[in-house]
Each structure stands twice: as structure tokens, then as C-alpha cells.
Design an enzyme around this catalytic site. Structure first.
Site, PDB file in Angstrom:
ATOM      1  N   THR A   1      35.584  32.891  23.655  1.00 22.64           N
ATOM      2  CA  THR A   1      34.862  32.214  25.439  1.00 22.64           C
ATOM      3  C   THR A   1      35.639  33.845  25.518  1.00 22.64           C
ATOM      4  O   THR A   1      33.999  34.547  26.356  1.00 22.64           O
ATOM      5  CB  THR A   1      34.949  31.267  26.053  1.00 22.64           C
ATOM      6  OG1 THR A   1      34.930  30.001  25.093  1.00 22.64           O
ATOM      7  CG2 THR A   1      34.238  30.701  27.121  1.00 22.64           C
ATOM      8  N   VAL A   2      36.331  33.903  26.269  1.00 25.10           N
ATOM      9  CA  VAL A   2      37.056  34.563  27.174  1.00 25.10           C
ATOM     10  C   VAL A   2      36.626  35.844  26.935  1.00 25.10           C
ATOM     11  O   VAL A   2      36.139  36.781  27.128  1.00 25.10           O
ATOM     12  CB  VAL A   2      38.384  34.435  26.903  1.00 25.10           C
ATOM     13  CG1 VAL A   2      38.643  35.737  28.740  1.00 25.10           C
ATOM     14  CG2 VAL A   2      38.640  32.839  28.895  1.00 25.10           C
TER      15      VAL A   2
ATOM     16  N   VAL B   1      37.543  54.283  37.958  1.00 22.47           N
ATOM     17  CA  VAL B   1      39.473  54.791  37.591  1.00 22.47           C
ATOM     18  C   VAL B   1      39.061  56.311  37.021  1.00 22.47           C
ATOM     19  O   VAL B   1      40.556  56.930  36.496  1.00 22.47           O
ATOM     20  CB  VAL B   1      39.886  53.559  36.337  1.00 22.47           C
ATOM     21  CG1 VAL B   1      40.185  52.432  36.871  1.00 22.47           C
ATOM     22  CG2 VAL B   1      38.683  53.460  35.027  1.00 22.47           C
TER      23      VAL B   1
ATOM     24  N   LYS C   1      48.304  31.388  29.085  1.00 20.24           N
ATOM     25  CA  LYS C   1      49.134  30.446  30.226  1.00 20.24           C
ATOM     26  C   LYS C   1      50.692  29.625  29.948  1.00 20.24           C
ATOM     27  O   LYS C   1      51.481  29.768  30.378  1.00 20.24           O
ATOM     28  CB  LYS C   1      48.865  29.592  31.469  1.00 20.24           C
ATOM     29  CG  LYS C   1      48.181  28.484  29.877  1.00 20.24           C
ATOM     30  CD  LYS C   1      47.000  27.559  31.449  1.00 20.24           C
ATOM     31  CE  LYS C   1      45.878  26.661  29.937  1.00 20.24           C
ATOM     32  NZ  LYS C   1      44.846  27.187  29.461  1.00 20.24           N
TER      33      LYS C   1
ATOM     34  N   VAL D   1      46.340  31.902  35.012  1.00 19.42           N
ATOM     35  CA  VAL D   1      46.001  30.827  36.641  1.00 19.42           C
ATOM     36  C   VAL D   1      44.839  30.651  36.775  1.00 19.42           C
ATOM     37  O   VAL D   1      44.715  31.581  38.183  1.00 19.42           O
ATOM     38  CB  VAL D   1      47.212  30.642  37.408  1.00 19.42           C
ATOM     39  CG1 VAL D   1      47.731  29.747  38.700  1.00 19.42           C
ATOM     40  CG2 VAL D   1      48.555  30.657  36.647  1.00 19.42           C
TER      41      VAL D   1
ATOM     42  N   ILE E   1      40.322  33.078  40.149  1.00 20.34           N
ATOM     43  CA  ILE E   1      40.699  33.678  41.791  1.00 20.34           C
ATOM     44  C   ILE E   1      41.894  34.352  41.509  1.00 20.34           C
ATOM     45  O   ILE E   1      42.592  34.570  40.266  1.00 20.34           O
ATOM     46  CB  ILE E   1      41.183  32.204  42.169  1.00 20.34           C
ATOM     47  CG1 ILE E   1      40.200  30.849  41.845  1.00 20.34           C
ATOM     48  CG2 ILE E   1      41.549  32.122  43.599  1.00 20.34           C
ATOM     49  CD1 ILE E   1      41.053  29.601  42.471  1.00 20.34           C
TER      50      ILE E   1
ATOM     51  N   GLU F   1      38.309  18.122  26.397  1.00 19.35           N
ATOM     52  CA  GLU F   1      38.455  19.139  25.205  1.00 19.35           C
ATOM     53  C   GLU F   1      38.533  17.571  24.392  1.00 19.35           C
ATOM     54  O   GLU F   1      38.497  16.456  24.098  1.00 19.35           O
ATOM     55  CB  GLU F   1      39.257  19.588  24.247  1.00 19.35           C
ATOM     56  CG  GLU F   1      39.487  20.879  25.668  1.00 19.35           C
ATOM     57  CD  GLU F   1      41.002  21.678  24.667  1.00 19.35           C
ATOM     58  OE1 GLU F   1      40.461  21.932  23.255  1.00 19.35           O
ATOM     59  OE2 GLU F   1      41.108  22.952  25.788  1.00 19.35           O
TER      60      GLU F   1
ATOM     61  N   LYS G   1      51.255  26.621  34.878  1.00 19.20           N
ATOM     62  CA  LYS G   1      50.462  26.556  35.681  1.00 19.20           C
ATOM     63  C   LYS G   1      51.188  27.396  37.072  1.00 19.20           C
ATOM     64  O   LYS G   1      51.501  28.114  37.508  1.00 19.20           O
ATOM     65  CB  LYS G   1      48.796  26.152  35.871  1.00 19.20           C
ATOM     66  CG  LYS G   1      47.604  27.046  34.482  1.00 19.20           C
ATOM     67  CD  LYS G   1      46.371  25.948  35.162  1.00 19.20           C
ATOM     68  CE  LYS G   1      45.947  26.819  34.382  1.00 19.20           C
ATOM     69  NZ  LYS G   1      44.377  25.521  33.895  1.00 19.20           N
TER      70      LYS G   1
ATOM     71  N   GLY H   1      35.701  29.309  32.004  1.00 18.58           N
ATOM     72  CA  GLY H   1      34.446  29.778  32.523  1.00 18.58           C
ATOM     73  C   GLY H   1      34.309  31.260  31.713  1.00 18.58           C
ATOM     74  O   GLY H   1      35.110  32.245  31.621  1.00 18.58           O
TER      75      GLY H   1
END
Lengths: 428, 428
Positions: free
Chosen positions: A13-14, A33, A105, A132, A136, A190, A205, A302
């Protein structure tokens, strides 16, 4: 400047989100950059698996060493998860002078200090914003935004699964088991939900956040953990009637350099900003001596939110590359870790007791608190639906965890106390 | 490493906080940056004035050039306020190779791009975290935390005075004039409150936030500004009944690289996270294409919260000094500014009309909206206490600002419309 080449470990997913953002926002990233950022190689478990993402087949590899020992690769982005094996890859990558961005994490909570030391030895960056609270940017906030302050408290809703479950239980009066099943069907929990519902994920976390906030290496085993599997619909209804919401809070506190870190279902006053953080959202409340109350709110997981943090770290690594200052970040854990004892940990507590419904019982109960030097904020006695049982609801003033333990122990030997139905820490 | 020497311009509220934090947290700061940070000289208006702070009299000076031309000083911290004169000092300091930390929103909103260019020319840092939302590290969040994302919306409660006033009006049903007087007595509002209550202060902060968020130089005159002095107690009561709170919101939006920035009293759905930001607190809500919804909450002003941000910037400058990379930050405004026209700015609107109470009026009113291609979300007609007047409350679907203007214009020539009592943008 020549392109910066990235090796991606993992295309779940990530990882998919990272590819989408790096490719989709390439122009913006270059403007910031000054050089292209190219995904050079991607480690997958199975090259021939069909994917939602179009990616050049030649970039895929099933061999991690293709990436870790690849001289063309500048930065490793680790989004595969796992602990011991993954740690081995990361340490080896650092030894080969590659910078690392990770969303892991578990790894950072267990082996963060070792990995960060190794990175420093080799002049490499290791950044882990995504580990974490997903999207955010709380890690940079603790390191940079509050570099000038002394943080005394961090409270986090840092697990979306449990917050989703508790929110549903609160808003719909539903049962834990029922909502858990629904969350599993929706993919928010899960198949084996243990790590989330028993608070382990949140504890990892909080290990990371408290290490950064308090500048001392907190270890996972320093965190006192309790999950939400015993939270009942009734507890939540009681809480609401008294003006509280039940939230799984990570709470890290510091007083005079003594710290405590815990994760537990907590009754939070509805007027506290963290009480209204609902669903799969995460929030981290930070109290600093100088700044006072702050809170940071956003998606905790997500594909794209988490990838946003991963790629922001990648941008930071590339900026450092350009300036030639990778691996120059000071190690922040310059303080000795001193843990509070149970006598030093103070909080308010809620208790719901079932007692015999006869004269003098309330006096005996309140005396038990007094004997343990716990003073009471509010006491409510009411008849229970079943005969001869009364309910007593108590909210204490600040009391030490040790004293509360003694009170509970004394109830064990009091015949009039039929059962201690629930005990919650209270905040706000 | 040798001590880093700071020249402080201004010893008012924030300046006092800076001295307290730099001196009080010296040990922590040194652990992070590896060298002492020393306040070398402080510019004051009157050396002999008595102060709440103990400070070595020899450090005080009434001559700014004592600091700006002082070869021992590495960093200027500007917390004196003011625009043209102060700009002169800062440009001169940069020309002398001194890095600058400023809390001056007026200066950065009006002359930010010029100052940042000058800093780059001279290889100097200019940091200004404290200029927006006091203790909330929102500037680094926009620059670094979301470097990877494309921000499409920023909504801010960035003025504590007006949020205090609106919160009081909402919670206590009080009148604007009454609460303003009280806020002045408490020191939350100035004797001349114009800059706060007319939205100018918020507009300056939104200029800074939208420039950073959208990577294009937004100017103060691009911001469409309306203050809170016409918000009535009745408007707030209407809003609450419909499930909204009235907040002075700065709103910056981007679609396809076209942007709009405004400040106005807005009806915000009570379920939106920014609706429950009360009192003098500030919050900035940021929506990014990838990250989705986030919000950053904290104190917007005050001695120590604002000084926290100033000193965090000072720490960043000192870290850069140590690495020899000051002034290497890219200028972020690499995009051409394209402003939305009134036809392109879309929002929902609330309107309260007083109309003649007779048959057919509602049909004529709703026809006026239809003629301007504004579709309606909800319409409520109810009798007013006075005879022959009915109240119509309308919330539109998304409509362009231009169309809403046309509707209002058409009401001007309709005899049945006695008055347009209020118009608010609606969010959430």
C-alpha cells in the site's frame, strides 16, 4: 544536478503511494530540490504479480541485495515492514553509505537507537516521519518545531483501528465484538487484530514519540500497555453521561526529568480537543512548558497520507545531499532515561463498582480510598437493575498508580464489593 | 564550538519570552546545537525603564546600529514590530551577513519576497515561524512536512482576538460591542482594535501561509478581506440553530494552479474540526491532494508560545551555522501566481432576507437565484415578529462569488425584498 536514485523496498500500500507521489509530483519535487528523483529499483515478493500500478518490469527485483548493494542507488525507502530481516537490510545499506527513509514503526521502536547510531557512523540520514501517525508531520514537529521547548506531556490517538472501533461504539451504542467484525470487513482491522486492539501498535509509536519529546531513549518495554478488548458498551455509555469519551490514549509524561509512558483506554473530557478526534483519524496532543497546549490532527494511515510523509523525508534527504550535510543531525537522546515509579505516576481514575445494596456500604468503600490516601472528586451511588446490588461510580482526584492498586487490592478482600466492573484513567 | 551571539531587536512581550527561553533552556539548547547561545545586545526604547526581567544593563542599547553593525553578532532576532523602519534594519543586517529570525507578520506579508531574496544574495537565513499562529509550527509544516504534497486548501483561525470575541458571542449570546469591550479590558484586544476586528491581521497571515502553501508569491492586496464588526448576535444564533459556528476564517484555495485567498466571517459546520477551536486559540486546517485533511492547533499569541517559535528558528539558524549551510534554502515561490476571478471562486452561502409576507414572494426570490444560476441547498421561510415581514433563510449549493453578487444586486431592485440582513460564506 544529476538525478537522485531511490531503491524502494516493498510495493504494498505505502510503496505504491510512494511511486505515485514521486512520479505524479515530479515537477514540484524538482523545483524544490533542484534534481530529478528517480525510483531506480523496487523490491517485490513476486515480480509477476498483477498490480494496480503501471511500473517498468525491469525496475522490479525479488533480490534485496540488488538494491542494497547497487552502487547507483543513493537512498533506500523501506516500506516492506518486518523487524529482524529488515533491520539487517537497513544496517547493510547504511554500511554502504546509503541514506534511509523508513515507515517502519516496529523497527524504529525496537532498534531506533542502534540504527540512528549506525547512520551517524556512516554519515547517513535515517528519517522516519511516516512511522508515527501517517500523514501528520509530528516527528519533525517534535525535533524542530519544539526544539526550544521542554515538553512535559504527549497524548496520542495513534492507532486508527482502535479509534474507529471506539468511535463506532460511542456513536452507535454498538458492542466491541460487533464493531471489530465490521472493521475487519472494511479493511480497517486485520484478520488477527491483536497488535492494534491490545495496544501494541500504539505502544510502539509512543516509544518513538516519547524518545523524541523527552530526548531520552525510551524502550518499548518501558511502556505500560492495555488494549481496548475489555471496553464495554456500558462503560462508554457511563463515560458519555458524565461528559467523557473513551479513547485509546498513549500518554507520555515528564516531571523533573522522570518520565512515564503508557497506553490504555482513557476517559477524556469531551471539551478536551483530543476527545473529538473520531474514526480512523489520528491526533497527537503536545504540552510544552513554554508553548502550552498544541494538537496535530490528520490521517494516521492509508496509501497516500503515509506516502506523503515518506516522500517529504525523501525530499529532506535530497536537500541534504545537495548541501553535502547528510548524517549531520545530532542524536537527540542526550538525556539519561529515568522512569517514574508507580508511586510517582499520578492521574485521576474512574471506577464502577457493584456492591451490596445496604446501609453503611458507601461509607466502607470511601473509607478504603481514604486509607490508601486517595481523595475523591465525585461519587454517585445508584440502584442496579438486579436486586440487592448498588452501583457506585467514583472519579478520584489525582492519585498515584500505586495507591489505586492498593485500593483495588483492598476491595478484593471486602465482602460487600461484589465486583469492580471497570477502572479507567481520566484525562482533561 | 564558540558561542553564537544574538542581537535582540525589541524587549516587549515576545522579546522578554525569548530572553527567558534562551536563558532558561540553555542546557537543552546547547545539547542540541553544540554551542552556547548568548543574547549579546538588546535594543530597547528606553534603557532606564523598569522591567519584569532581570537583564544585564550593559546589554541594553537604544541604538539599533549598535546591534546591526556589531561585528560580534551572528544572528538578529527581530521582535520589535513595525514595517518600513524595521525592514531597513533587516536589510542592512543581511547586507552585513547576519542571519535574521523575525516574528513580524506585517513585514513578511508586505516585504517577504524582497527580504528572502536579499537573504539569499548574502547567504543568510531568514526564518519567521512566529509570524503566523504563534506557537504552532505551521510554517515548517508547510515547507517541510508537506514538501511532497500539493496543497489545495488552507483554512485558518489565525487571529486570537476575533476568535475570542466570536466564541464569547456564541457561548454567552453576548453582543459584539459588549464582548469587544471586555476583550479590551482583558488585554485580548487593543485600544484600537481595527487591525484585528477588520480582518487585516488575519489577511497578513494568510498572505504568508498561501505563499508557502501554493509556492507562489501571494500579495496582501490579493486577499479579499471582511472583518467581524458586522456579525450580530442574531446571526450567530441562526448559525447555531442550523448546526454551524461563525468563525473568522482565512481561506486559501487552489484549483488547477488558480488561487484565491480571502478572510471573512464564515459559517462552519459544527462537525468540522476547526469549528470547535475556541477562545484565543489558533488553528490551521490544511488539505493536501495526497495527505487529505490535517489540522494544527495551538496558542496563537502570548509571550512564551510565540517565543517558543522564535527560539526554534534560532536553533535552526545555529544548526545551519554549524554545518555552514545558511542561506541555502531554495526560494519556494517557483510558481507563477494566477488569481481566480469572481466567476471561478465557488462556495456555499448563507443568506438571511427580510421580505414582504405575502403570496408569491418566495417564488420570486427563488426565481432570482435560478436566474443567476445559483441552486439552493435549503430554504426556510418563517414569520418575523413584526407584521408583514417574513424571514427567508437560504443556504445555496456551491455558487460562484460573481453569481452571488448578481443575486444580491437583483434583490436591490425587488420591492418585495425589504432587506438582506446577512450573507455568510459556508464551510464544512
Amino acid at each position: 544536478m544529476k538525478p537522485v536514485k531511490v531503491g524502494l523496498l516493498g510495493l504494498g500500500t505505502v510503496g505504491t503511494g510512494v511511486v505515485r507521489i514521486v512520479e505524479g509530483h515530479q515537477e514540484d519535487l524538482q523545483s524544490q530540490v533542484g534534481s530529478p528523483i528517480v525510483i531506480e529499483k523496487v523490491l517485490v515478493q513476486n515480480k509477476s504479480k498483477s498490480r494496480s500500478l503501471t511500473i517498468d518490469a525491469e525496475k522490479l527485483t525479488e533480490d534485496p541485495w540488488d538494491i542494497i548493494h547497487n552502487p547507483n542507488i543513493d537512498v533506500i525507502v523501506e516500506v516492506m515492514g518486518g523487524i529482524e530481516g529488515t533491520k539487517g537490510y537497513i544496517l547493510e545499506a547504511l554500511a554502504h553509505g546509503k541514506h534511509v527513509v523508513t515507515a517502519n514503526k516496529d523497527l524504529m521502536a525496537l532498534h531506533g537507537p542502534e540504527i540512528l547510531r549506525k547512520a551517524q557512523e556512516h554519515g547517513c540520514d535515517v528519517l522516519y516521519e511516516a512511522s508515527v501517525a501517517g500523514g501528520i508531520p509530528i516527528i519533525r514537529t517534535l525535533i524542530e518545531g519544539f526544539s526550544s521547548d521542554r515538553i512535559t506531556k504527549i497524548m496520542g490517538i495513534v492507532n486508527g483501528t482502535t479509534n474507529y472501533i471506539l468511535t463506532k461504539m460511542s456513536q452507535e451504542g454498538a458492542d466491541y465484538a460487533e464493531v471489530l467484525k465490521e472493521a475487519q470487513a472494511l479493511g480497517y482491522a486485520e484478520a488477527d487484530p491483536t497488535s492494534d486492539v491490545e495496544g501494541l501498535d500504539a505502544a510502539r509509536k509512543m516509544t518513538i514519540l516519547s524518545t523524541l519529546g523527552f530526548r531520552a531513549n525510551v524502550a518499548l518495554e518501558d511502556v505500560d500497555v492495555k488494549g481496548i478488548s475489555s471496553v464495554s458498551r456500558e462503560d462508554i455509555q457511563y463515560a458519555k453521561r458524565l461528559g467523557y469519551e473513551v479513547k485509546l490514549l498513549g500518554i507520555a509524561e515528564r516531571q523533573d526529568d522522570y518520565i512515564s509512558v503508557s497506553v490504555q483506554p482513557t476517559m477524556v473530557k469531551q471539551s478536551h480537543p483530543i476527545a473529538s478526534v473520531n474514526g480512523v483519524f489520528n491526533a497527537v496532543y503536545v504540552y510544552g512548558e513554554a508553548v502550552g497546549e498544541t494538537m496535530f490532527y490528520g490521517p494516521g494511515a492509508g496509501e497516500l497520507p503515509t506516502a506523503t510523509s515518506v516522500v517529504a523525508d525523501l525530499v529532506a534527504v535530497v536537500k541534504n545531499l545537495k548541501l553535502g550535510v547528510n548524517g549531520k543531525q545530532e542524536l537527540l537522546s542526550y538525556k539519561e532515561k529515568k522512569l517514574k515509579t508507580d508511586e510517582q505516576i499520578a492521574a485521576k481514575y474512574f471506577m464502577l463498582l457493584h456492591v451490596e445494596d445496604r446501609a453503611g456500604v458507601l461509607a466502607r468503600i470511601t473509607q478504603a480510598f481514604a486509607d490508601c490516601e486517595v481523595s475523591l472528586g465525585s461519587v454517585l451511588q445508584q440502584p442496579n437493575s438486579s436486586d440487592q446490588i448498588a452501583e457506585i461510580i467514583i472519579i478520584t482526584h489525582d492519585a498515584s498508580k500505586a495507591s489505586i492498586g492498593k485500593v483495588l487490592q483492598s476491595f478484593g478482600s471486602m465482602e460487600v464489593v461484589k465486583s469492580v466492573k471497570s477502572v479507567y484513567r481520566v484525562e482533561g
